[in-house]
Design a protein around this motif. Structure first.
Motif, PDB file in Angstrom:
ATOM      1  N   GLY A 104       0.834  -1.195   0.000  1.00  0.00           N
ATOM      2  CA  GLY A 104       0.000   0.000   0.000  1.00  0.00           C
ATOM      3  C   GLY A 104       0.869   1.246   0.000  1.00  0.00           C
ATOM      4  O   GLY A 104       1.875   1.324  -0.688  1.00  0.00           O
ATOM      5  N   LYS A 105       0.486   2.201   0.836  1.00  0.00           N
ATOM      6  CA  LYS A 105       1.206   3.473   0.911  1.00  0.00           C
ATOM      7  C   LYS A 105       2.387   3.364   1.879  1.00  0.00           C
ATOM      8  O   LYS A 105       2.286   2.761   2.942  1.00  0.00           O
ATOM      9  N   GLU A 106       3.482   4.008   1.500  1.00  0.00           N
ATOM     10  CA  GLU A 106       4.715   3.898   2.286  1.00  0.00           C
ATOM     11  C   GLU A 106       4.640   4.629   3.631  1.00  0.00           C
ATOM     12  O   GLU A 106       5.132   4.119   4.640  1.00  0.00           O
ATOM     13  N   GLU A 107       4.034   5.799   3.682  1.00  0.00           N
ATOM     14  CA  GLU A 107       4.031   6.576   4.924  1.00  0.00           C
ATOM     15  C   GLU A 107       3.351   5.838   6.086  1.00  0.00           C
ATOM     16  O   GLU A 107       3.938   5.741   7.172  1.00  0.00           O
ATOM     17  N   PRO A 108       2.143   5.305   5.914  1.00  0.00           N
ATOM     18  CA  PRO A 108       1.549   4.568   7.039  1.00  0.00           C
ATOM     19  C   PRO A 108       2.332   3.304   7.386  1.00  0.00           C
ATOM     20  O   PRO A 108       2.409   2.917   8.546  1.00  0.00           O
ATOM     21  N   PHE A 109       2.941   2.685   6.376  1.00  0.00           N
ATOM     22  CA  PHE A 109       3.777   1.517   6.650  1.00  0.00           C
ATOM     23  C   PHE A 109       4.975   1.916   7.506  1.00  0.00           C
ATOM     24  O   PHE A 109       5.332   1.220   8.457  1.00  0.00           O
ATOM     25  N   ALA A 110       5.614   3.037   7.187  1.00  0.00           N
ATOM     26  CA  ALA A 110       6.772   3.502   7.951  1.00  0.00           C
ATOM     27  C   ALA A 110       6.390   3.741   9.414  1.00  0.00           C
ATOM     28  O   ALA A 110       7.163   3.422  10.326  1.00  0.00           O
ATOM     29  N   LYS A 111       5.198   4.274   9.647  1.00  0.00           N
ATOM     30  CA  LYS A 111       4.723   4.483  11.026  1.00  0.00           C
ATOM     31  C   LYS A 111       4.519   3.150  11.741  1.00  0.00           C
ATOM     32  O   LYS A 111       4.882   3.000  12.911  1.00  0.00           O
ATOM     33  N   LEU A 112       3.928   2.181  11.044  1.00  0.00           N
ATOM     34  CA  LEU A 112       3.734   0.852  11.615  1.00  0.00           C
ATOM     35  C   LEU A 112       5.091   0.219  11.946  1.00  0.00           C
ATOM     36  O   LEU A 112       5.275  -0.328  13.040  1.00  0.00           O
ATOM     37  N   PHE A 113       6.008   0.300  11.016  1.00  0.00           N
ATOM     38  CA  PHE A 113       7.342  -0.271  11.213  1.00  0.00           C
ATOM     39  C   PHE A 113       8.014   0.348  12.438  1.00  0.00           C
ATOM     40  O   PHE A 113       8.570  -0.358  13.281  1.00  0.00           O
ATOM     41  N   GLN A 114       7.943   1.667  12.549  1.00  0.00           N
ATOM     42  CA  GLN A 114       8.546   2.367  13.685  1.00  0.00           C
ATOM     43  C   GLN A 114       7.878   1.969  14.997  1.00  0.00           C
ATOM     44  O   GLN A 114       8.552   1.783  16.009  1.00  0.00           O
ATOM     45  N   SER A 115       6.565   1.813  14.991  1.00  0.00           N
ATOM     46  CA  SER A 115       5.874   1.433  16.231  1.00  0.00           C
ATOM     47  C   SER A 115       6.311   0.045  16.693  1.00  0.00           C
ATOM     48  O   SER A 115       6.435  -0.192  17.896  1.00  0.00           O
ATOM     49  N   TYR A 116       6.588  -0.859  15.768  1.00  0.00           N
ATOM     50  CA  TYR A 116       7.079  -2.178  16.152  1.00  0.00           C
ATOM     51  C   TYR A 116       8.519  -2.115  16.641  1.00  0.00           C
ATOM     52  O   TYR A 116       8.895  -2.854  17.557  1.00  0.00           O
ATOM     53  N   LEU A 117       9.346  -1.246  16.072  1.00  0.00           N
ATOM     54  CA  LEU A 117      10.693  -1.057  16.599  1.00  0.00           C
ATOM     55  C   LEU A 117      10.629  -0.579  18.048  1.00  0.00           C
ATOM     56  O   LEU A 117      11.369  -1.065  18.912  1.00  0.00           O
ATOM     57  N   GLU A 118       9.736   0.376  18.320  1.00  0.00           N
ATOM     58  CA  GLU A 118       9.591   0.904  19.677  1.00  0.00           C
ATOM     59  C   GLU A 118       9.049  -0.156  20.623  1.00  0.00           C
ATOM     60  O   GLU A 118       9.494  -0.258  21.771  1.00  0.00           O
TER      61      GLU A 118
END
Length: 144
Positions: A104-118
Motif C-alpha cells: 500500500g502506501k509507504e508513509e503509514p507503513f513507515a509508522k507501523l514499522f517504527q511502532s514495532y521497533l519501539e
C-alpha cells in the motif's frame, strides 16, 4: 476414465505428505511489494502457523508466531492505514531483527514499522538482565 483417475492419484500423491516449506524471514529484496506477493506470503504464514493465529480487530491486525524459528508475523487487515503490509520480527541468539513489507502506501507503513521497533525496544528494556553477575538466588536480592 482411467486417465482421470490416474491424474487424480498423481495429483494426490504429489501433494500428500509433503509439508510446506516454512516462510522465510526475508522473502523479498525490497520493502515495497505487489498485492499478489503480500497475499501469497500471508497464505504461506497462515498455512505454517495457523494454530498460533490471534486477531486484533480493533487494531486491524492479525498476529502469528513460530516457536521453531522464533519469528512473529503481524499482518494488517482491512481498515489499517498501512494495509496491506506486514512486519516480521525474529529473535535469535539474544538479538531481535525486524523486517517489513508493504503493498500500500509507504508513509503509514513507515509508522507501523517504527511502532514495532519501539515495541521491541520497550519489551527488551522490560526484561531483567539475566547475566551471571547480576543474578542471585531468590530471596537474597538486596532489600529482600
Amino acid at each position: 476414465m482411467k486417465s482421470i483417475i490416474a491424474a487424480s492419484i498423481l495429483l494426490l500423491s504429489s501433494t500428500h505428505g509433503h509439508a510446506a516449506e516454512p516462510p522465510v524471514y526475508m522473502p523479498f529484496p525490497e520493502a515495497q511489494i505487489s498485492l499478489a506477493q503480500w497475499e501469497t506470503y500471508r497464505q504461506q504464514v497462515h498455512e505454517a502457523y495457523s494454530a498460533s493465529l490471534r486477531r486484533f480487530p480493533n487494531e486491524h491486525l492479525e498476529v502469528l508466531h513460530s516457536t521453531d524459528t522464533v519469528m512473529h508475523f503481524a499482518f494488517t487487515t482491512a481498515g489499517h492505514p498501512a494495509h496491506p503490509a506486514w512486519i516480521t520480527r525474529s529473535a535469535q541468539d539474544g538479538t531481535v531483527n525486524q523486517i517489513g513489507y508493504f503493498a500500500g502506501k509507504e508513509e503509514p507503513f513507515a509508522k507501523l514499522f517504527q511502532s514495532y521497533l519501539e515495541l521491541t525496544e520497550r519489551t527488551i528494556d522490560s526484561v531483567p538482565d539475566e547475566s551471571p553477575e547480576s543474578s542471585s538466588p531468590v530471596g537474597t536480592e538486596p532489600g529482600a
